[in-house]
Design a protein around this motif. Structure first.
Motif, PDB file in Angstrom:
ATOM      1  N   TRP A   1       0.445  12.617 -44.934  1.00  0.00           N
ATOM      2  CA  TRP A   1       0.464  12.460 -43.570  1.00  0.00           C
ATOM      3  C   TRP A   1       1.307  13.046 -42.704  1.00  0.00           C
ATOM      4  O   TRP A   1       1.546  13.546 -41.696  1.00  0.00           O
ATOM      5  N   ARG A   2       2.688  12.744 -43.363  1.00  0.00           N
ATOM      6  CA  ARG A   2       3.850  13.071 -42.658  1.00  0.00           C
ATOM      7  C   ARG A   2       3.768  14.720 -42.607  1.00  0.00           C
ATOM      8  O   ARG A   2       4.403  15.189 -41.636  1.00  0.00           O
ATOM      9  N   GLU A   3       3.596  15.357 -43.566  1.00  0.00           N
ATOM     10  CA  GLU A   3       3.725  16.746 -43.705  1.00  0.00           C
ATOM     11  C   GLU A   3       2.709  17.330 -42.809  1.00  0.00           C
ATOM     12  O   GLU A   3       2.681  18.621 -42.675  1.00  0.00           O
ATOM     13  N   LEU A   4       1.601  16.892 -42.375  1.00  0.00           N
ATOM     14  CA  LEU A   4       0.719  17.331 -41.480  1.00  0.00           C
ATOM     15  C   LEU A   4       0.600  16.805 -40.059  1.00  0.00           C
ATOM     16  O   LEU A   4       1.161  17.625 -39.161  1.00  0.00           O
ATOM     17  N   VAL A   5       0.781  15.555 -40.108  1.00  0.00           N
ATOM     18  CA  VAL A   5       0.583  14.948 -38.694  1.00  0.00           C
ATOM     19  C   VAL A   5       1.873  14.674 -38.228  1.00  0.00           C
ATOM     20  O   VAL A   5       2.182  15.060 -36.860  1.00  0.00           O
ATOM     21  N   TYR A   6       2.904  14.695 -38.910  1.00  0.00           N
ATOM     22  CA  TYR A   6       4.296  14.364 -38.115  1.00  0.00           C
ATOM     23  C   TYR A   6       4.724  15.823 -38.109  1.00  0.00           C
ATOM     24  O   TYR A   6       5.645  16.365 -37.048  1.00  0.00           O
ATOM     25  N   ARG A   7       4.559  16.786 -38.873  1.00  0.00           N
ATOM     26  CA  ARG A   7       5.409  18.069 -39.043  1.00  0.00           C
ATOM     27  C   ARG A   7       4.832  18.910 -38.061  1.00  0.00           C
ATOM     28  O   ARG A   7       5.678  19.744 -37.219  1.00  0.00           O
ATOM     29  N   TYR A   8       3.505  18.974 -37.592  1.00  0.00           N
ATOM     30  CA  TYR A   8       2.866  19.883 -36.690  1.00  0.00           C
ATOM     31  C   TYR A   8       2.457  19.026 -35.348  1.00  0.00           C
ATOM     32  O   TYR A   8       1.879  18.152 -35.434  1.00  0.00           O
ATOM     33  N   ASP A   9       3.070  19.571 -34.230  1.00  0.00           N
ATOM     34  CA  ASP A   9       2.753  18.717 -33.082  1.00  0.00           C
ATOM     35  C   ASP A   9       1.170  19.084 -32.503  1.00  0.00           C
ATOM     36  O   ASP A   9       0.977  18.579 -31.818  1.00  0.00           O
TER      37      ASP A   9
ATOM     38  N   GLY B   1      -5.227  20.507 -34.877  1.00  0.00           N
ATOM     39  CA  GLY B   1      -6.090  20.153 -36.155  1.00  0.00           C
ATOM     40  C   GLY B   1      -6.317  18.451 -36.082  1.00  0.00           C
ATOM     41  O   GLY B   1      -5.567  17.795 -35.269  1.00  0.00           O
ATOM     42  N   ILE B   2      -7.241  18.082 -36.780  1.00  0.00           N
ATOM     43  CA  ILE B   2      -7.345  16.587 -36.899  1.00  0.00           C
ATOM     44  C   ILE B   2      -7.217  16.285 -38.417  1.00  0.00           C
ATOM     45  O   ILE B   2      -7.901  17.004 -39.164  1.00  0.00           O
ATOM     46  N   ALA B   3      -6.609  15.344 -38.608  1.00  0.00           N
ATOM     47  CA  ALA B   3      -6.280  14.981 -40.094  1.00  0.00           C
ATOM     48  C   ALA B   3      -6.929  13.394 -40.328  1.00  0.00           C
ATOM     49  O   ALA B   3      -6.872  12.507 -39.253  1.00  0.00           O
TER      50      ALA B   3
ATOM     51  N   LEU C   1      -7.811  17.724 -43.636  1.00  0.00           N
ATOM     52  CA  LEU C   1      -7.505  18.478 -42.203  1.00  0.00           C
ATOM     53  C   LEU C   1      -8.572  19.469 -41.942  1.00  0.00           C
ATOM     54  O   LEU C   1      -8.927  20.008 -42.533  1.00  0.00           O
ATOM     55  N   GLN C   2      -9.101  19.158 -40.770  1.00  0.00           N
ATOM     56  CA  GLN C   2      -9.868  20.124 -39.983  1.00  0.00           C
ATOM     57  C   GLN C   2      -8.989  21.028 -38.956  1.00  0.00           C
ATOM     58  O   GLN C   2      -8.550  20.200 -38.073  1.00  0.00           O
TER      59      GLN C   2
END
Ligand code: ATP
Length: 461
Positions: free
Chosen positions: A51-59, A194-196, A223-224
């Protein structure tokens, strides 16, 4: 092949409280498992890091938690009601049900997901003479039938008629597709974005012999990523690289145990499709799919729902259906991969050995263990309890005063605890604790007032 056997991982998981067979006291339920006290911690860490590596990392990525139950039309639109099936044959001798695509793979032939029953029967007939039943060694199989994987429920059904069931979702991404418009309307996200989502999915899997690798109830991390049609192969390659790097740099997987599998036979709508495979004890198998899905999913939902799902691109004053790049992995498969990768049996001197889980600290189920040196000294117990209280709300910690310190180290090594703190007479006199490192087994003395910052420099990632 890796050296750890699946059997040793299964018994380790049971013995140390990582994974138990579901409802075991009733004989279990095939291909369903429960995660025990350490398993749940590892699972939570896997999900949190993803979650952190996708949702937090990329705004430009946001999260979602959609429901397991959905309007059954979703699964008609997605093609699952008609086509979400695996080709099944039965051994006429031992009656084991087997997946024909897997049997064919074993003899060097590839079946595609989109083959009709006639096509797969033809292909199987060409290779039948080479295929043996993995259970009994006989070579006599029934005709191939497609077996639908969707799991039915009786939600809201008070008539007993199962003709239009509410399904338990077969994949989490459909919840993302049907919310794509809501998210566009309620956020400021614009292409590419993206939506995770992380959540449970259910499949009536035919074969289930590989522990938590293939289960009927499992969790997906998906992730889409919605992109401009002209850009989809660029974004596909971007995500291929990002996901590959993730396994190596973030989860610490040895690149020699990973490989890409490019799909030769693509679904008719797909632009490109690759899987990341890991070298499990039973060979290289998929842990994640990275797919360029074109505009298939949103176009289908637009058609079936009658709602407009296109995107207005102000920059070029055009409307179009975005294309989708998907990254889809399973929590259970990542869990098994991590255990396989981390599990080590080490020889210590002539007659001693230890089992140690060399997990990255961020993944370790327990981060810190606190020991009083002796259990019969109340002043040591009290001081150790104070140290434990100081750290326990920050990291998952364990207090252990059972057996000698050597045995306590072994117990923590086995579950991958990176640091053990021993409270001894120096703690009382000089205000220090002994910190022992799991991998090097070296000990350092740390001042109590510096303990939290010392540990966070080692543990926080
Ligand atoms: P397979 O070919 O192994 O059946 P799949 O191609 O059907 O997998 P996808 O539908 O692409 O898998 O699902 C994406 C991810 O979800 C997979 O890479 C895997 O990690 C996970 N997954 C799929 N099915 C299962 C299952 N039955 N048990 C555990 N994880 C699963």
């Amino acid at each position: 092949m890796s050296e750890v056997t699946l059997e040793s991982l299964v018994s380790f998981c049971k013995r140390r409280g990582f994974v138990y067979p579901s409802s075991e006291i009733y004989g279990g339920l095939a291909a369903v498992y429960d995660y025990g006290p350490y398993g749940v911690e590892l699972i939570n860490n896997i999900k949190q890091i993803w979650w952190r590596e996708l949702v937090y990392r990329y705004d430009n990525i946001s999260g979602l938690d959609s429901a397991i139950f959905m309007n059954p039309r979703v699964w008609q639109a997605s093609g699952h009601v008609a086509g979400f099936s695996d080709p099944l044959t039965e051994c006429r001798y031992c009656h084991t049900r087997l997946r024909v695509d897997h049997l064919l793979e074993g003899v060097g032939a590839e079946a595609s997901d989109t083959m009709s029953e006639t096509e797969i029967n033809q292909l199987f007939d060409d290779y039948r003479h080479l295929v043996v039943c993995p259970e009994c060694g006989h070579r006599d199989f029934t005709q191939v039938r497609h077996f639908n994987l969707l799991v039915h429920s009786n939600l809201g059904n008070f008539t007993g008629n199962d003709s239009n069931p509410v399904y338990l979702r077969g994949e989490t991404c459909q919840g993302i597709y049907v919310n794509y418009k809501n998210i566009l309307d309620s956020t400021r996200l614009r292409l590419p974005f993206g939506i995770a989502q992380i959540g449970k999915a259910f499949r009536n899997e035919i074969t289930a012999r590989q522990f938590i690798f293939r289960t009927r109830e499992f969790e997906q991390m998906e992730l889409q990523y919605f992109v401009r049609p002209t850009n989809d192969l660029v974004d596909f390659n971007l995500w291929k690289q990002r996901r590959w790097d993730y396994y190596i740099n973030i989860l610490g997987i040895d690149p020699a145990n990973l490989r890409w599998h490019e799909h030769e036979k693509l679904a008719f709508y797909a632009k490109a499709a690759c899987d990341i495979e890991y070298n499990f004890p039973f060979g290289f198998q998929e842990i994640e799919g990275v797919h360029a899905r074109g505009d298939y999913d949103l176009t289908q939902h637009q058609k079936f729902s009658g709602q407009e799902l296109d995107y207005y691109d102000q920059a070029v004053d055009q409307k179009f259906i975005p294309h989708i790049i998907e990254s889809s992995s399973g929590v259970g498969r990542v869990f098994l991969m991590l255990l396989n990768e981390a599990y080590h049996e080490e020889k210590l001197g002539e007659n001693d050995k230890r089992v140690v889980l060399k997990l990255k600290p961020a993944l370790a189920p327990v981060k810190v263990a606190v020991f009083p040196l002796l259990r019969n000294k109340p002043e040591l117990i009290k001081a150790a309890q104070e140290v434990f209280d100081q750290v326990k709300m920050r990291w998952r910690c364990e207090f252990d005063d059972n057996g000698n310190v050597g045995k306590r180290y072994r117990r923590q090594d086995e579950i991958g605890t990176p640091y053990c703190l021993t409270v001894d007479f120096d703690t009382l006199e000089k205000g220090t604790v002994t910190v022992r490192d799991r991998d090097t087994m070296k000990q350092t003395t740390v001042q109590l007032n510096e303990l939290v910052s010392y540990l966070s420099s080692k543990l926080d990632y």
